[in-house]
Write a protein that holds these residues in place. Sequence first.
Motif, PDB file in Angstrom:
ATOM      1  N   LEU A   1     -40.372  20.820  11.092  1.00  0.00           N
ATOM      2  CA  LEU A   1     -40.423  21.004  13.158  1.00  0.00           C
ATOM      3  C   LEU A   1     -41.963  21.429  13.247  1.00  0.00           C
ATOM      4  N   GLN A   2     -42.706  23.108  12.551  1.00  0.00           N
ATOM      5  CA  GLN A   2     -43.675  23.306  12.996  1.00  0.00           C
ATOM      6  C   GLN A   2     -44.592  22.470  12.468  1.00  0.00           C
ATOM      7  N   SER A   3     -45.325  21.456  11.233  1.00  0.00           N
ATOM      8  CA  SER A   3     -45.972  20.865  10.923  1.00  0.00           C
ATOM      9  C   SER A   3     -45.869  19.392  12.071  1.00  0.00           C
ATOM     10  N   LYS A   4     -45.074  19.388  13.484  1.00  0.00           N
ATOM     11  CA  LYS A   4     -45.253  18.108  13.827  1.00  0.00           C
ATOM     12  C   LYS A   4     -45.494  19.046  15.622  1.00  0.00           C
ATOM     13  N   GLY A   5     -45.724  20.493  15.213  1.00  0.00           N
ATOM     14  CA  GLY A   5     -45.933  20.678  16.731  1.00  0.00           C
ATOM     15  C   GLY A   5     -45.129  22.100  17.331  1.00  0.00           C
ATOM     16  N   TYR A   6     -43.930  21.902  16.669  1.00  0.00           N
ATOM     17  CA  TYR A   6     -43.012  22.613  17.828  1.00  0.00           C
ATOM     18  C   TYR A   6     -42.707  23.846  17.337  1.00  0.00           C
ATOM     19  N   ASN A   7     -42.636  24.759  18.246  1.00  0.00           N
ATOM     20  CA  ASN A   7     -42.197  26.342  18.019  1.00  0.00           C
ATOM     21  C   ASN A   7     -41.283  27.526  17.319  1.00  0.00           C
ATOM     22  N   ALA A   8     -40.871  26.501  16.123  1.00  0.00           N
ATOM     23  CA  ALA A   8     -39.842  26.723  15.064  1.00  0.00           C
ATOM     24  C   ALA A   8     -39.843  27.715  13.918  1.00  0.00           C
ATOM     25  N   LEU A   9     -38.564  28.646  14.226  1.00  0.00           N
ATOM     26  CA  LEU A   9     -38.727  29.461  13.862  1.00  0.00           C
ATOM     27  C   LEU A   9     -37.413  29.153  12.771  1.00  0.00           C
ATOM     28  N   PRO A  10     -37.451  30.648  10.915  1.00  0.00           N
ATOM     29  CA  PRO A  10     -36.171  30.011  10.703  1.00  0.00           C
ATOM     30  C   PRO A  10     -35.222  31.838  11.161  1.00  0.00           C
ATOM     31  N   TYR A  11     -34.075  31.730  10.694  1.00  0.00           N
ATOM     32  CA  TYR A  11     -33.421  32.524  10.983  1.00  0.00           C
ATOM     33  C   TYR A  11     -31.833  32.316   9.556  1.00  0.00           C
ATOM     34  N   HIS A  12     -32.208  33.206   8.635  1.00  0.00           N
ATOM     35  CA  HIS A  12     -31.044  33.345   7.782  1.00  0.00           C
ATOM     36  C   HIS A  12     -31.123  34.747   7.244  1.00  0.00           C
ATOM     37  N   ALA A  13     -29.717  35.530   6.604  1.00  0.00           N
ATOM     38  CA  ALA A  13     -29.472  36.176   5.959  1.00  0.00           C
ATOM     39  C   ALA A  13     -30.741  37.156   4.292  1.00  0.00           C
ATOM     40  N   GLY A  14     -31.912  35.687   3.895  1.00  0.00           N
ATOM     41  CA  GLY A  14     -32.310  35.813   2.996  1.00  0.00           C
ATOM     42  C   GLY A  14     -33.709  35.965   3.753  1.00  0.00           C
ATOM     43  N   LEU A  15     -33.864  36.179   5.134  1.00  0.00           N
ATOM     44  CA  LEU A  15     -34.980  36.946   5.768  1.00  0.00           C
ATOM     45  C   LEU A  15     -34.979  38.395   5.297  1.00  0.00           C
ATOM     46  N   ALA A  16     -35.746  38.886   5.438  1.00  0.00           N
ATOM     47  CA  ALA A  16     -36.468  40.315   5.657  1.00  0.00           C
ATOM     48  C   ALA A  16     -36.158  40.436   7.775  1.00  0.00           C
ATOM     49  N   ALA A  17     -35.604  42.047   7.481  1.00  0.00           N
ATOM     50  CA  ALA A  17     -34.639  42.781   8.924  1.00  0.00           C
ATOM     51  C   ALA A  17     -35.384  42.248   9.642  1.00  0.00           C
ATOM     52  N   ASP A  18     -37.329  42.322   9.700  1.00  0.00           N
ATOM     53  CA  ASP A  18     -37.969  43.026  10.217  1.00  0.00           C
ATOM     54  C   ASP A  18     -37.877  41.631  10.890  1.00  0.00           C
ATOM     55  N   GLU A  19     -38.437  40.403  10.467  1.00  0.00           N
ATOM     56  CA  GLU A  19     -38.659  39.180  10.227  1.00  0.00           C
ATOM     57  C   GLU A  19     -37.638  38.219  11.176  1.00  0.00           C
ATOM     58  N   ARG A  20     -36.424  38.174  10.703  1.00  0.00           N
ATOM     59  CA  ARG A  20     -35.159  38.431  11.495  1.00  0.00           C
ATOM     60  C   ARG A  20     -35.163  38.496  13.013  1.00  0.00           C
ATOM     61  N   ALA A  21     -35.662  40.037  12.950  1.00  0.00           N
ATOM     62  CA  ALA A  21     -35.309  40.639  14.057  1.00  0.00           C
ATOM     63  C   ALA A  21     -36.436  40.192  15.534  1.00  0.00           C
ATOM     64  N   SER A  22     -37.216  39.780  14.667  1.00  0.00           N
ATOM     65  CA  SER A  22     -38.239  39.695  15.530  1.00  0.00           C
ATOM     66  C   SER A  22     -38.681  37.493  16.058  1.00  0.00           C
ATOM     67  N   ASN A  23     -37.367  36.773  14.477  1.00  0.00           N
ATOM     68  CA  ASN A  23     -37.579  35.574  15.149  1.00  0.00           C
ATOM     69  C   ASN A  23     -36.534  35.544  16.069  1.00  0.00           C
ATOM     70  N   GLN A  24     -35.319  36.471  16.635  1.00  0.00           N
ATOM     71  CA  GLN A  24     -34.596  36.101  17.528  1.00  0.00           C
ATOM     72  C   GLN A  24     -34.631  36.991  18.606  1.00  0.00           C
ATOM     73  N   ASN A  25     -35.887  37.593  18.657  1.00  0.00           N
ATOM     74  CA  ASN A  25     -36.366  37.976  19.798  1.00  0.00           C
ATOM     75  C   ASN A  25     -37.663  37.251  20.330  1.00  0.00           C
ATOM     76  N   ARG A  26     -37.710  36.524  19.822  1.00  0.00           N
ATOM     77  CA  ARG A  26     -38.830  35.445  20.552  1.00  0.00           C
ATOM     78  C   ARG A  26     -37.927  34.632  20.757  1.00  0.00           C
ATOM     79  N   PHE A  27     -37.071  34.384  20.152  1.00  0.00           N
ATOM     80  CA  PHE A  27     -35.967  32.761  21.271  1.00  0.00           C
ATOM     81  C   PHE A  27     -35.639  33.808  22.242  1.00  0.00           C
ATOM     82  N   LEU A  28     -35.380  34.721  22.176  1.00  0.00           N
ATOM     83  CA  LEU A  28     -34.775  35.518  23.403  1.00  0.00           C
ATOM     84  C   LEU A  28     -35.671  35.723  24.310  1.00  0.00           C
ATOM     85  N   ARG A  29     -36.772  35.548  24.013  1.00  0.00           N
ATOM     86  CA  ARG A  29     -37.902  36.337  25.180  1.00  0.00           C
ATOM     87  C   ARG A  29     -39.090  35.498  25.715  1.00  0.00           C
TER      88      ARG A  29
END
Length: 619
Positions: free
Chosen positions: A265-293
């Motif tokens: 999705l990113q390669s097609k120009g969309y603001n797409a972010l991953p979220y799963h338990a394998g990501l670092a906690a700070d990256e997970r939190a950052s992606n969730q915050n971006r989604f919310l805000r």
Amino acid sequence: MYSHQDFEQLSSERPTAVQTPEQVLHEVFGYDSFRPLQEDIVKELCAGGDALVLMPTGGGKSLCYQVPALVRPGTGIVVSPLIALMQDQVNALKELGVRAAFLNSTMDFEQARATEYALMSGELDLLYCAPERLIQPRTIELLHNTSIALFAIDEAHCVSQWGHDFRSDYLQLSMLAQTFPDIPRIALTATADERTRKEIAERLSLTQARHFISGFDRPNIQYRITPKINANKQLLDFIKTEHEGDCGIVYCLSRKKVDATAKLLQSKGYNALPYHAGLAADERASNQNRFLREDSIIIVATIAFGMGIDKPDVRFVAHLDLPKSLEAYYQETGRAGRDGKPSTAWMVYGLQDVIKLRQMLETSQGNDHFKRIERQKLDAMLGLCEVTGCRRKVLLNYFGDELDQPCGNCDTCLTPPETWDGTVAVQKALSCVFRTGQRFGVTYLIDVLRGSENDRLVQMGHQQVSTYGIGKDLTANEWKSVFRQLVANGYLRADPDGYGALQLTEQCRPLLKGEASVQLRKDPEPPKSTAKGSSRSAASVREQITDHDGWEALRACRKQLADKQGVPPYVIFHDTTLFDMLERRPATLEALAEVSGVGAAKLEKYGELFLQTLNSLRV
């Protein structure tokens, strides 16, 4: 996080004391009337009664305990498993002038002590607490020295060991009934069939509580399930033609697939972010915050994401893999369209999804009883996928709700699927499985049926079996559809050893003997790419706006305030409130106060700024 000074400020901002639920609803939350069932639930709690509440996502569950917590003396204690979202929930209440805080394991000693002091001093209206924190002896002792208005147990389905979001800490929450017998309790969830409802009531000692069950229907969501052919291309076409620029969630079964889909999705120009338990906690939190805000963010996630998400303007939820149950499907798709605006629940589904989930179930460590329950749940999910009638009726019926007539807003209503007499084709398919020794997967079986001359087939000697070449009348995709429906309906099963071989079940015997016939669903032809807005799906909300300049001006005002406050834009005002402003065009603070969602605190904080913005549109 909060200090003693923060709580002093919160105390000074406390809204004028009000006596009735109706006053709280209007003065604090800015609404003129309760939704169906809300008023009955609120009155039950205000009178000191207990309640078990089932209400769909976006139905207004939070008000059912927030209003009584403000009406009753003391602090409302809210149990929530969602540590990452407590901050936003508390911020939203503070914007309303409500004295709210949270207590969880992310806080340091000083922050926790400040919150505990505010609680004991009577300076809080609502306290959010993680279940693992609540059940600690120190917290229980703290609560014994506090005036408590009520206990609210949110996401109550987490107590069910059969549920898709089970939390072991929830099992200990039954102690609230014994430890605080005179404090009213309310348990709330959006997703629970009859078995789960009974389990919630028993495990939380709410068998004597009044049950409030709202309708499960979300009429603004259009449900669509389509055969999986090329999932990535299908997803891209779906987003491009129907939801370009919209906020959405894409669910995948594995972390690897989440990462790959986000990159696509990113390669097609969309603001797409991953979220799963394998990501670092700070990256997970950052992606969730971006989604919310932020606007126009697409989150690609495993089921680890989403429970309790309050973002109201999620326009689509897409599934690239089959959920394990209708509870999971309903919960996940329910994150779309919380604002009541048209939204889409879209899923691609194929034979490998069925095989994979069947194998996972049979090889799980659960006992026979557990597996039997899980088979029933998966069968119900597959039934929704293969149904030829209204999907919404099937979905609602699972939860004990009924529609009098087809909904008119699902794919099977909009384009009723064709069926065909598949008896002969099914006999050919089942015979082929038998003649080749029940040792091969669907691709190989289709090669035999269609008379392929590939090397492997020749080596195995299967050019000599009686089913070789007898299926040339159907295409490979048509045969995939036949096998998918046979597995989904229990005539074939996947080899539990995990190699994908299909095996006959006892259920197929009448078909092989010619004692029964079977109607199969004819898969629709893949739609051709169309221009934006020409599809049958829910129209983009933005297309309903006539004054685009005014809309963008109000959004810009809201975004500026949200960035300054460090909160998601919807915490300032929901889209529905901005819609109402744009339609009413209030010119005074008194008129602005009549806009839905504008309470006293927000009117005082933001009223002049939004009036200035609206006045600038008149120039």
